[in-house]
Design a protein around this motif. Structure first.
Motif, mmCIF file in Angstrom:
data_model
loop_
_atom_site.group_PDB
_atom_site.id
_atom_site.type_symbol
_atom_site.label_atom_id
_atom_site.label_comp_id
_atom_site.label_asym_id
_atom_site.label_seq_id
_atom_site.Cartn_x
_atom_site.Cartn_y
_atom_site.Cartn_z
ATOM 1 N N ASN A 8 0.829 -1.206 0.000
ATOM 2 C CA ASN A 8 0.000 0.000 0.000
ATOM 3 C C ASN A 8 0.866 1.261 0.000
ATOM 4 O OD1 ASN A 8 -2.402 -1.427 0.017
ATOM 5 N ND2 ASN A 8 -2.563 -1.463 2.242
ATOM 6 N N LEU A 9 1.932 1.249 0.778
ATOM 7 C CA LEU A 9 2.834 2.402 0.820
ATOM 8 C C LEU A 9 3.513 2.622 -0.531
ATOM 9 C CD1 LEU A 9 4.512 1.861 4.321
ATOM 10 C CD2 LEU A 9 2.952 3.715 3.690
ATOM 11 N N GLU A 10 3.924 1.529 -1.179
ATOM 12 C CA GLU A 10 4.555 1.647 -2.498
ATOM 13 C C GLU A 10 3.580 2.196 -3.534
ATOM 14 O OE1 GLU A 10 7.792 -0.085 -4.369
ATOM 15 O OE2 GLU A 10 7.490 -1.960 -3.272
ATOM 16 N N GLN A 11 2.336 1.760 -3.457
ATOM 17 C CA GLN A 11 1.322 2.276 -4.384
ATOM 18 C C GLN A 11 1.123 3.771 -4.184
ATOM 19 O OE1 GLN A 11 -2.016 -0.297 -3.525
ATOM 20 N NE2 GLN A 11 -1.421 -1.809 -5.068
ATOM 21 N N GLN A 12 1.139 4.200 -2.920
ATOM 22 C CA GLN A 12 1.023 5.633 -2.631
ATOM 23 C C GLN A 12 2.193 6.403 -3.233
ATOM 24 O OE1 GLN A 12 0.361 6.608 1.544
ATOM 25 N NE2 GLN A 12 -0.695 4.666 1.856
ATOM 26 N N ALA A 13 3.402 5.888 -3.008
ATOM 27 C CA ALA A 13 4.594 6.570 -3.509
ATOM 28 C C ALA A 13 4.585 6.634 -5.039
ATOM 29 C CB ALA A 13 5.849 5.857 -3.021
ATOM 30 N N GLN A 14 4.168 5.541 -5.695
ATOM 31 C CA GLN A 14 4.143 5.534 -7.155
ATOM 32 C C GLN A 14 3.093 6.491 -7.697
ATOM 33 O OE1 GLN A 14 6.402 3.519 -9.151
ATOM 34 N NE2 GLN A 14 5.726 5.179 -10.495
ATOM 35 N N THR A 15 1.927 6.524 -7.069
ATOM 36 C CA THR A 15 0.863 7.445 -7.497
ATOM 37 C C THR A 15 1.313 8.890 -7.348
ATOM 38 O OG1 THR A 15 -0.870 5.866 -6.910
ATOM 39 C CG2 THR A 15 -1.522 8.164 -7.110
ATOM 40 N N LEU A 16 1.984 9.194 -6.241
ATOM 41 C CA LEU A 16 2.503 10.546 -6.034
ATOM 42 C C LEU A 16 3.496 10.915 -7.123
ATOM 43 C CD1 LEU A 16 2.971 10.461 -2.162
ATOM 44 C CD2 LEU A 16 1.512 12.062 -3.409
ATOM 45 N N PHE A 17 4.394 9.980 -7.458
ATOM 46 C CA PHE A 17 5.358 10.262 -8.514
ATOM 47 C C PHE A 17 4.652 10.474 -9.845
ATOM 48 C CE2 PHE A 17 7.657 9.053 -12.268
ATOM 49 C CZ PHE A 17 8.797 9.853 -12.166
ATOM 50 N N ASP A 18 3.734 9.579 -10.202
ATOM 51 C CA ASP A 18 3.073 9.653 -11.510
ATOM 52 C C ASP A 18 2.364 10.994 -11.683
ATOM 53 O OD1 ASP A 18 3.997 7.103 -11.947
ATOM 54 O OD2 ASP A 18 2.080 6.118 -11.538
ATOM 55 N N ASN A 19 1.664 11.435 -10.647
ATOM 56 C CA ASN A 19 0.963 12.716 -10.715
ATOM 57 C C ASN A 19 1.957 13.879 -10.803
ATOM 58 O OD1 ASN A 19 -1.520 11.431 -10.555
ATOM 59 N ND2 ASN A 19 -1.660 11.629 -8.335
ATOM 60 N N PHE A 20 3.034 13.761 -10.031
ATOM 61 C CA PHE A 20 4.064 14.796 -10.039
ATOM 62 C C PHE A 20 4.738 14.878 -11.409
ATOM 63 C CE2 PHE A 20 8.657 15.727 -9.267
ATOM 64 C CZ PHE A 20 8.538 17.044 -8.846
ATOM 65 N N TYR A 21 5.091 13.738 -11.976
ATOM 66 C CA TYR A 21 5.811 13.701 -13.251
ATOM 67 C C TYR A 21 4.950 14.269 -14.377
ATOM 68 C CZ TYR A 21 9.338 11.905 -16.517
ATOM 69 O OH TYR A 21 10.334 11.796 -17.465
ATOM 70 N N ASP A 22 3.665 13.958 -14.328
ATOM 71 C CA ASP A 22 2.766 14.453 -15.374
ATOM 72 C C ASP A 22 2.618 15.971 -15.330
ATOM 73 O OD1 ASP A 22 2.325 11.901 -16.298
ATOM 74 O OD2 ASP A 22 0.451 11.617 -15.219
ATOM 75 N N SER A 23 2.891 16.550 -14.164
ATOM 76 C CA SER A 23 2.721 18.000 -14.021
ATOM 77 C C SER A 23 3.984 18.783 -14.389
ATOM 78 C CB SER A 23 2.329 18.339 -12.575
ATOM 79 O OG SER A 23 3.430 18.146 -11.685
ATOM 80 N N LEU A 24 5.098 18.098 -14.608
ATOM 81 C CA LEU A 24 6.355 18.786 -14.879
ATOM 82 C C LEU A 24 6.395 19.350 -16.295
ATOM 83 C CD1 LEU A 24 8.973 16.327 -13.302
ATOM 84 C CD2 LEU A 24 8.109 18.466 -12.341
ATOM 85 N N SER A 25 7.036 20.495 -16.418
ATOM 86 C CA SER A 25 7.201 21.107 -17.740
ATOM 87 C C SER A 25 8.653 21.503 -17.960
ATOM 88 C CB SER A 25 6.296 22.344 -17.865
ATOM 89 O OG SER A 25 6.585 23.276 -16.826
ATOM 90 N N GLY A 26 9.556 20.824 -17.249
ATOM 91 C CA GLY A 26 10.972 21.166 -17.327
ATOM 92 C C GLY A 26 11.657 20.588 -18.542
#
Length: 223
Positions: A8-26
């Protein structure tokens, strides 16, 4: 129980990354422009009775490695392999042949194994990037890109060159700091649970044979 919590913790961490990565414009670059990427030996050092484990893809765990079934190699061979690919705590490993793409974040400390046919991301040299790159490598787009880059007919493999060319978007320092502030506590909790589970398993493996043989007498315990 620990396995369920960690999943469950890994799923949380992966979801956080996926959402974060999709928002990047660098800026986008290739992975080897921001970290050192190497691979383990392709030789087969002779197995010995005493020495150091030689880790391959089948020994990789999501956090750490399982050396219980690894071949043991001499110190001379261990040192020779580590001239090319010394693994440190906080590095990331990836399987490069057979079942390609298994990812392991190295929590072992000290690290006392060498690697064979395993990719090595030297994230220990850039600790602010380790968890960003860890979940980047587990991101669906990245795993699909790796799948598309595989070579070989009878046995698939990923070349070191292709690993180094993986495309990645680089966050700004502020974005990276904000990401680590949220994700690092989650990964720290996962690592603690993995280490506790390992400690309990070692204790079980030590005590159970003694109980079975009668070497350890528990008849006087008031349970």
């Amino acid at each position: 129980m620990i396995g369920v919590i960690n999943k469950n913790l890994e799923q949380q961490a992966q979801t956080l990354f996926d959402n974060f990565y999709d928002s990047l414009s660098g800026q986008s670059c290739i992975l080897s422009e921001i970290i050192d990427i190497r691979d383990g030996t392709h030789d087969s050092p002779k197995a010995t009775e005493h020495g150091y484990p030689l880790v391959t893809s089948k020994h990789l765990l999501p956090f750490g490695v399982d050396t219980s079934s690894a071949n043991i190699i001499s110190k001379a061979d261990y040192d020779k392999v580590n001239e090319r690919s010394k693994v440190n705590t906080g590095d990331i490993l990836i399987s490069m042949i057979g079942t390609v793409g298994l990812i392991s974040y190295v929590i072992d400390s000290p690290v006392e194994f060498a690697i064979k046919n395993v990719g090595l991301f030297k994230t220990s040299q850039h600790p602010s990037l380790d968890l960003y790159i860890l979940y980047y490598l587990k991101n669906k787009s990245t795993t699909q890109h790796i799948e598309n880059c595989l070579a070989g007919s009878t046995q698939k493999y990923m070349s070191l060159g292709e690993l180094r060319k993986l495309p990645i978007v680089v966050p700004s320092p502020d974005e990276l700091a904000a990401y680590n502030l949220v994700v690092r506590p989650i990964v720290s909790e996962i690592a603690l649970l993995v280490q506790e589970n390992r400690r309990l398993s070692d204790l079980r493996d030590t005590l159970l044979p003694k109980l079975m043989s009668g070497e350890l007498d528990v008849s006087g315990l008031d349970i």
